[in-house]
Design a protein around this motif. Structure first.
Motif, mmCIF file in Angstrom:
data_model
loop_
_atom_site.group_PDB
_atom_site.id
_atom_site.type_symbol
_atom_site.label_atom_id
_atom_site.label_comp_id
_atom_site.label_asym_id
_atom_site.label_seq_id
_atom_site.Cartn_x
_atom_site.Cartn_y
_atom_site.Cartn_z
ATOM 1 N N GLU A 128 1.340 -6.681 4.082
ATOM 2 C CA GLU A 128 1.058 -7.338 2.801
ATOM 3 C C GLU A 128 -0.058 -6.618 2.048
ATOM 4 O O GLU A 128 0.002 -6.465 0.822
ATOM 5 C CB GLU A 128 0.679 -8.803 3.020
ATOM 6 C CG GLU A 128 0.448 -9.543 1.696
ATOM 7 C CD GLU A 128 0.127 -11.020 1.882
ATOM 8 O OE1 GLU A 128 -0.515 -11.598 0.990
ATOM 9 O OE2 GLU A 128 0.527 -11.588 2.929
ATOM 10 N N SER A 183 0.299 -5.028 -1.687
ATOM 11 C CA SER A 183 -0.510 -5.576 -2.776
ATOM 12 C C SER A 183 -1.624 -4.635 -3.231
ATOM 13 O O SER A 183 -2.382 -4.983 -4.151
ATOM 14 C CB SER A 183 -1.123 -6.913 -2.338
ATOM 15 O OG SER A 183 -2.008 -6.738 -1.245
ATOM 16 N N SER A 206 -0.915 -12.514 -3.696
ATOM 17 C CA SER A 206 -0.190 -12.849 -2.474
ATOM 18 C C SER A 206 1.243 -13.284 -2.789
ATOM 19 O O SER A 206 2.184 -12.890 -2.096
ATOM 20 C CB SER A 206 -0.923 -13.954 -1.721
ATOM 21 O OG SER A 206 -0.242 -14.296 -0.528
ATOM 22 N N ALA A 260 3.292 -10.205 -3.753
ATOM 23 C CA ALA A 260 3.532 -9.354 -2.591
ATOM 24 C C ALA A 260 4.631 -9.951 -1.709
ATOM 25 O O ALA A 260 5.524 -9.230 -1.239
ATOM 26 C CB ALA A 260 2.248 -9.168 -1.790
ATOM 27 N N GLN A 261 4.575 -11.257 -1.500
ATOM 28 C CA GLN A 261 5.600 -11.910 -0.696
ATOM 29 C C GLN A 261 6.965 -11.834 -1.375
ATOM 30 O O GLN A 261 7.998 -11.644 -0.724
ATOM 31 C CB GLN A 261 5.221 -13.380 -0.443
ATOM 32 C CG GLN A 261 4.046 -13.572 0.499
ATOM 33 C CD GLN A 261 4.308 -12.962 1.871
ATOM 34 O OE1 GLN A 261 5.411 -13.046 2.404
ATOM 35 N NE2 GLN A 261 3.284 -12.351 2.452
ATOM 36 N N LEU A 269 8.322 -8.395 -0.782
ATOM 37 C CA LEU A 269 8.787 -8.250 0.595
ATOM 38 C C LEU A 269 10.128 -8.956 0.806
ATOM 39 O O LEU A 269 10.987 -8.473 1.545
ATOM 40 C CB LEU A 269 7.739 -8.786 1.569
ATOM 41 C CG LEU A 269 6.497 -7.907 1.748
ATOM 42 C CD1 LEU A 269 5.428 -8.639 2.546
ATOM 43 C CD2 LEU A 269 6.868 -6.595 2.442
ATOM 44 N N GLY A 305 4.550 -9.873 6.621
ATOM 45 C CA GLY A 305 3.343 -9.525 5.883
ATOM 46 C C GLY A 305 2.133 -9.205 6.742
ATOM 47 O O GLY A 305 1.310 -8.364 6.364
#
Length: 362
Positions: A98, A102, A118, A121-122, A125, A134
């Motif tokens: 993660e 990010s 966050s 980034a998730q 993914l 992550g």
């Protein structure tokens, strides 16, 4: 050339020189919005130089590079709406997955909140099917997973253009094929323009909407993959993209027929009207039918099988053709039984449709 408003990338008369060395010269092409373009060519042909000029890592010596209709000459890499996935991925080993994804978001100004970073980034993914990974360390990820982490990092800030510098070169064949499918799916889902640099013809043909074939710093052909393969513009393209047999020949006056070096005369292909004189003919291995005992057929040749390469779904034969030398022939096993496999040392006939020939000036 289409208007700038319909293109995410455009090169207009671009050249790049390093001292007395010209890396690329007179490059003109356009990549429509949301398209997948492959820059294909041998090492040193200038394809990576073009990619780096899109990314802002190099500046043109002449001409102009446009992104979404805006001239990019002199614009720094970090100010362009572009991200790049490098061949070696360039992931940070001391950061978890993660944090790697990010990293770019944390450098943005004005700053983005930690919660938003966050979340994005998730989301990135999830797009590359790594949801829940992550907190993994980079060394805990396989090669294919690391490649997807690099992709997630590149798409997390939603660039207009994603540049791929031979990102699959380090993967084994089976994983490379799987990642080709994943990249195509990701590109369609995101709607982002992808530009791929590769020297792998299969990779370029299977993944892209358009292929730009380069050689010695120049573009030799641009078009859809099927056009590049089925209608090569030059002997170089026919030779470089896929496999081909080269046959020395002469085109008779009027261009009605082609005479091979052994005297075999065949009708000139309907799609082209070759000029009279010395020529070089290209013929794809899969366009040739192999028959036992010199069986007759359209434009039949005769020769001795010297090698047989079993490839599972197909079989490749090397045939020493009388008066013409070695020919490569590919036979699809769906049309063959085990008893139809020809042994080295057998005499065979080769037949093909004259319209499968590509005739170029010698």
């Amino acid at each position: 050339m289409t208007s700038a408003s319909t293109n995410d990338i455009e090169f207009r008369s671009v050249a790049k020189r390093y001292g007395s060395v010209t890396a690329v010269s007179d490059i003109n092409f356009a990549v429509p919005k949301g398209a997948f373009m492959a820059l294909l060519g041998p090492s040193g042909c200038g394809k990576t130089t073009c990619l780096r000029m899109i990314g802002g890592f190099e500046q043109p010596s002449e001409g102009t590079v446009y992104i979404s209709g805006e001239a990019m000459n002199g614009v720094a890499a970090y100010r362009r709406p572009v991200n790049m996935v490098f061949q070696q991925y360039a992931l940070f080993p001391h950061l978890d997955v993660e944090q790697n994804v990010s990293y770019g978001l944390r450098q943005m100004r004005p700053r983005i909140s930690g919660a938003e970073i966050s979340r994005r980034a998730q989301e990135a993914l999830e797009m590359v099917r790594l949801g829940g990974f992550g907190k993994r360390r980079i060394h805990e990820m396989s090669g294919g997973q690391q490649q997807r982490v690099a992709l997630a990092r590149a798409i997390v800030n939603k660039p207009k253009v994603l540049l791929l510098d031979e990102p699959l070169a380090a993967l084994d064949k089976k994983l490379r094929t799987a990642m080709q499918i994943e990249l195509q799916t990701l590109q369609r889902d995101l709607g982002i323009t992808f530009v791929l640099v590769t020297h792998d013809q299969e990779e370029a043909l299977s993944m892209s909407d358009f292929v730009c074939v380069m050689n010695a710093g120049r573009i030799v052909q641009v078009g859809p993959p099927q056009d590049i393969y089925d209608r090569p513009a030059s002997l170089f393209v026919a030779d470089f993209v896929g496999k081909t047999n080269r046959i020395a020949a002469t085109v008779d006056t009027g261009g009605a027929s082609v005479v091979f070096a052994d005297g075999t005369r065949v009708a000139a292909p309907v799609a082209t009207t070759p000029s009279a004189g010395a020529a070089m003919v290209a013929l794809r291995p899969e366009a040739i039918s192999l028959k036992r005992n010199g069986a007759a057929g359209t434009a039949a040749l005769s020769g001795i099988v010297t090698h047989r390469i079993f490839l599972g779904s197909s079989v490749e034969y090397s045939v020493d053709v009388d008066g013409l030398g070695d020919f490569l022939v590919t036979a699809d096993r769906r049309a063959l039984g085990d008893g139809d496999l020809v042994e080295p040392g057998d005499r065979v006939g080769l037949a093909f449709d004259p319209n499968a020939l590509h005739v170029f000036p010698a």
